[in-house]
Motif scaffolding. Structure first.
Motif, PDB file in Angstrom:
ATOM      1  N   LYS A 424       0.827  -1.204   0.000  1.00  0.00           N
ATOM      2  CA  LYS A 424       0.000   0.000   0.000  1.00  0.00           C
ATOM      3  C   LYS A 424       0.861   1.254   0.000  1.00  0.00           C
ATOM      4  N   ASN A 425       1.958   1.214   0.727  1.00  0.00           N
ATOM      5  CA  ASN A 425       2.871   2.355   0.746  1.00  0.00           C
ATOM      6  C   ASN A 425       3.483   2.567  -0.637  1.00  0.00           C
ATOM      7  N   LEU A 426       3.884   1.461  -1.293  1.00  0.00           N
ATOM      8  CA  LEU A 426       4.434   1.558  -2.642  1.00  0.00           C
ATOM      9  C   LEU A 426       3.389   2.106  -3.611  1.00  0.00           C
ATOM     10  N   ARG A 427       2.150   1.663  -3.476  1.00  0.00           N
ATOM     11  CA  ARG A 427       1.081   2.156  -4.351  1.00  0.00           C
ATOM     12  C   ARG A 427       0.895   3.660  -4.190  1.00  0.00           C
ATOM     13  N   LYS A 428       0.945   4.151  -2.966  1.00  0.00           N
ATOM     14  CA  LYS A 428       0.795   5.587  -2.731  1.00  0.00           C
ATOM     15  C   LYS A 428       1.959   6.367  -3.334  1.00  0.00           C
ATOM     16  N   VAL A 429       3.190   5.843  -3.147  1.00  0.00           N
ATOM     17  CA  VAL A 429       4.359   6.532  -3.669  1.00  0.00           C
ATOM     18  C   VAL A 429       4.306   6.587  -5.201  1.00  0.00           C
ATOM     19  N   VAL A 430       3.976   5.464  -5.838  1.00  0.00           N
ATOM     20  CA  VAL A 430       3.893   5.420  -7.295  1.00  0.00           C
ATOM     21  C   VAL A 430       2.810   6.369  -7.800  1.00  0.00           C
ATOM     22  N   SER A 431       1.671   6.389  -7.099  1.00  0.00           N
ATOM     23  CA  SER A 431       0.589   7.280  -7.499  1.00  0.00           C
ATOM     24  C   SER A 431       1.005   8.742  -7.403  1.00  0.00           C
ATOM     25  N   ASP A 432       1.696   9.099  -6.285  1.00  0.00           N
ATOM     26  CA  ASP A 432       2.165  10.484  -6.130  1.00  0.00           C
ATOM     27  C   ASP A 432       3.208  10.830  -7.186  1.00  0.00           C
ATOM     28  N   TYR A 433       4.079   9.884  -7.503  1.00  0.00           N
ATOM     29  CA  TYR A 433       5.122  10.126  -8.512  1.00  0.00           C
ATOM     30  C   TYR A 433       4.498  10.414  -9.879  1.00  0.00           C
ATOM     31  N   ARG A 434       3.557   9.572 -10.288  1.00  0.00           N
ATOM     32  CA  ARG A 434       2.949   9.752 -11.608  1.00  0.00           C
ATOM     33  C   ARG A 434       2.049  10.981 -11.672  1.00  0.00           C
ATOM     34  N   ARG A 435       1.520  11.378 -10.532  1.00  0.00           N
ATOM     35  CA  ARG A 435       0.671  12.572 -10.514  1.00  0.00           C
ATOM     36  C   ARG A 435       1.495  13.843 -10.630  1.00  0.00           C
ATOM     37  N   THR A 436       2.673  13.866 -10.005  1.00  0.00           N
ATOM     38  CA  THR A 436       3.500  15.084 -10.006  1.00  0.00           C
ATOM     39  C   THR A 436       4.506  15.138 -11.153  1.00  0.00           C
TER      40      THR A 436
END
Length: 540
Positions: A424-436
């Protein structure tokens, strides 16, 4: 009958508790009653005393102690505990209970069970509903200002130390209720069994909801009654009261748990079992109501027992006569009975009667403990026979084996939970990376003063992007970023694996607890309690 209630408070204003005890309050809004000049109205009759406060006011003494030990400084801290002992209204006329006597009993109870705490004890001669029940309020500061001896309800060394806080655990409430029962028995007052719950458990919130709802309904019906019209509804029922009635009606028609669930579902109510407890979800709620909040009649044991009775009653009326022994009909009937039979809740620990008597338990408690121990001795013997564990060496080996199985199941469950958290932590980090990332790419295309202006306008995205880069170096070093959909699939699979692992853990825990209880009971039957057994071995 005397009742016992507990309320914890996070209100930092200790003076509010004393104000409630000494001034009139509206029974519905709980706001203080004011006279025509806007001043508080004192209560007509009450008794008040403070303990461990010295010459200071209760509120001042509590705040001074909190500052001294650095406790109760946060908003979420429990600042005080409020205990209420309500006596039977008949005690005044039948048993000579007075306000002064009740105040004396309350002070004695507070000194014995809450030593080392600053406390205020106040007795009122009547309740909210003017039923004439004398009741005692005991409000204690959650902080302990003196070291005290280990009391029977305490289970941690910190519970006796100065500067630590009072904990109202389930075991403590059971102990306090038994002490209230013992006090009423000693003083020849009316009393009921407080230790075995109630068929309908009405909480403080539900009680006031019913009172306010009935008042509003009576107010709405008044014009119709004045015009000679009979109102359609004259008694207000809370949602929990309606739910209890629906469950009872359903239980009368069902004979298996599946049938019970299906019939409730027709009424829009879903029933769920989790960790051996039942909960009920109504259509207008998002959070289920646990059976514990409804009453003892609605918990798993009571529901399964009633379903079993219904099934046996139906089987007696419709059971066909088998054509020959061991027929298929008989086999199917036995299989059906096995499926509807409720699971046993397991053994219970035997009571050390000598220790309880030394603690001051009365005759009534000792009589109950004697009967309880006899039942558990028989249950323990049956359990050991059924499982071939009459040999003590085999029993010790079984306990050790179950302990290891429980430890392995616990470690497996924790490992899966940690993996889920990492995913879940990895999913959040990947999501934030692709969003920014588009913001960063857009910034690279700019030149001159526009670069700085754009950066200031999107500074939050730059900070998040840089943080995700640092985290990705740890979570996925040198790897291609996984797709969010793939991570979602992996997390769902891990959650299913976690559920299976939890079932394994729950089974292992129940088995270990049952075996450990059987071992303790066996030691007590043969040699007394384990502690006395060790003492006897040392003397030899």
């Amino acid at each position: 009958m005397a009742t016992f209630k507990h309320i914890s408070s996070k209100n930092a204003d200790y003076g509010a508790a004393e104000q409630y005890l000494t001034f009139e309050h509206d029974e519905f809004t709980m706001k203080p009653t004011l006279d025509e000049n806007g001043r508080l109205v004192p209560r007509e009759d009450y008794r008040l005393a403070t303990l461990n406060c010295g010459d200071e006011d209760f509120a001042v003494a509590c705040m001074r102690s909190n500052l001294r030990y650095g406790k109760n400084q946060k908003r979420e801290d429990v600042k005080s505990h409020h205990y209420i002992i309500s006596f039977d209204p008949r005690d005044g006329t039948d048993n000579g209970l007075t306000v002064d006597k009740a105040q004396s009993l309350g002070e004695e109870f507070c000194k014995e069970h809450f030593p080392g705490h600053q406390a205020i004890v106040c007795t009122h001669p009547d309740g909210h509903n003017h039923s004439g029940n004398i009741h005692v309020h005991i409000v204690i500061n959650s902080l302990r200002i003196e070291a005290v001896p280990l009391l029977p309800y305490m289970d941690r060394p910190a519970d006796t130390k100065c500067g630590m806080k009072h904990r109202c655990t389930d075991a403590a409430m059971e102990y306090f209720k038994s002490e209230v029962m013992e006090m009423c028995h000693r003083e020849n007052l009316y009393q009921i069994d407080l230790l075995h719950g109630s068929k309908n458990r009405v909480t403080e919130r539900e009680y006031w909801a019913q009172k306010k709802g009935q008042l509003a309904l009576d107010k709405a019906n008044a014009p119709m009654i004045a015009d000679g019209i009979t109102p359609r509804q004259t008694k207000f029922e809370t949602d929990k009261a309606k739910l209890r009635q629906t469950i009872r009606n359903t239980l009368d028609r069902a004979s298996t748990f599946d049938e019970f669930s299906a019939l409730l579902l027709q009424s829009g109510i879903s029933v769920k079992e989790s960790r051996g407890r039942l909960s009920y979800l109504t259509p207008d709620r998002t959070k289920p109501i646990t059976a514990r909040k409804l009453g003892d009649d609605f918990d798993r044991t009571a529901v399964l027992a009633l379903l079993e009775q219904n099934a046996h009653r139906a089987a007696e009326q419709t059971t066909p006569i088998p054509e020959y022994p061991g027929s298929m009909t008989g086999h199917l009937q036995r299989e059906k009975s096995a499926k509807i039979a409720p699971k046993q809740d397991g053994l219970q620990r035997m009571v050390d009667r000598e220790t309880k008597r030394a603690e001051g338990k009365g005759v009534g408690y000792d009589r109950w403990a004697s009967l309880h121990n006899l039942k558990q001795m028989a249950a323990t013997h049956n359990f050991l026979m059924e499982n071939g564990l009459l040999d003590l060496d085999k029993l010790d080996a079984a306990v050790e084996s179950s302990r290891k199985a429980l430890s392995e199941a616990r470690e497996s469950l924790r490992g899966i939970e940690q993996t889920i958290a990492d995913k879940k932590n990895l999913r959040k980090v990947v999501s934030d990376y692709r969003r920014t990332r588009p913001t960063i790419e857009e910034h690279k295309k700019l030149k001159g003063k526009k670069t700085e202006t754009y950066y200031r306008a999107n500074e939050a995205d730059f900070i998040i992007y840089e943080a995700t880069l640092r985290q990705l170096k740890v979570l996925a070093p040198g790897k291609k970023l996984p797709a969010i959909s793939k991570l979602n699939t992996e997390i769902e699979a891990l959650i299913s694996e976690k559920n299976a692992a939890y079932n394994t853990y729950r089974t292992a825990k129940a088995e270990h607890e049952q075996l450990a209880t059987a071992k303790r009971n066996t030691e007590q039957i043969l040699h007394g309690t384990p502690s006395r057994q060790k003492k006897h071995e040392q003397e030899r």
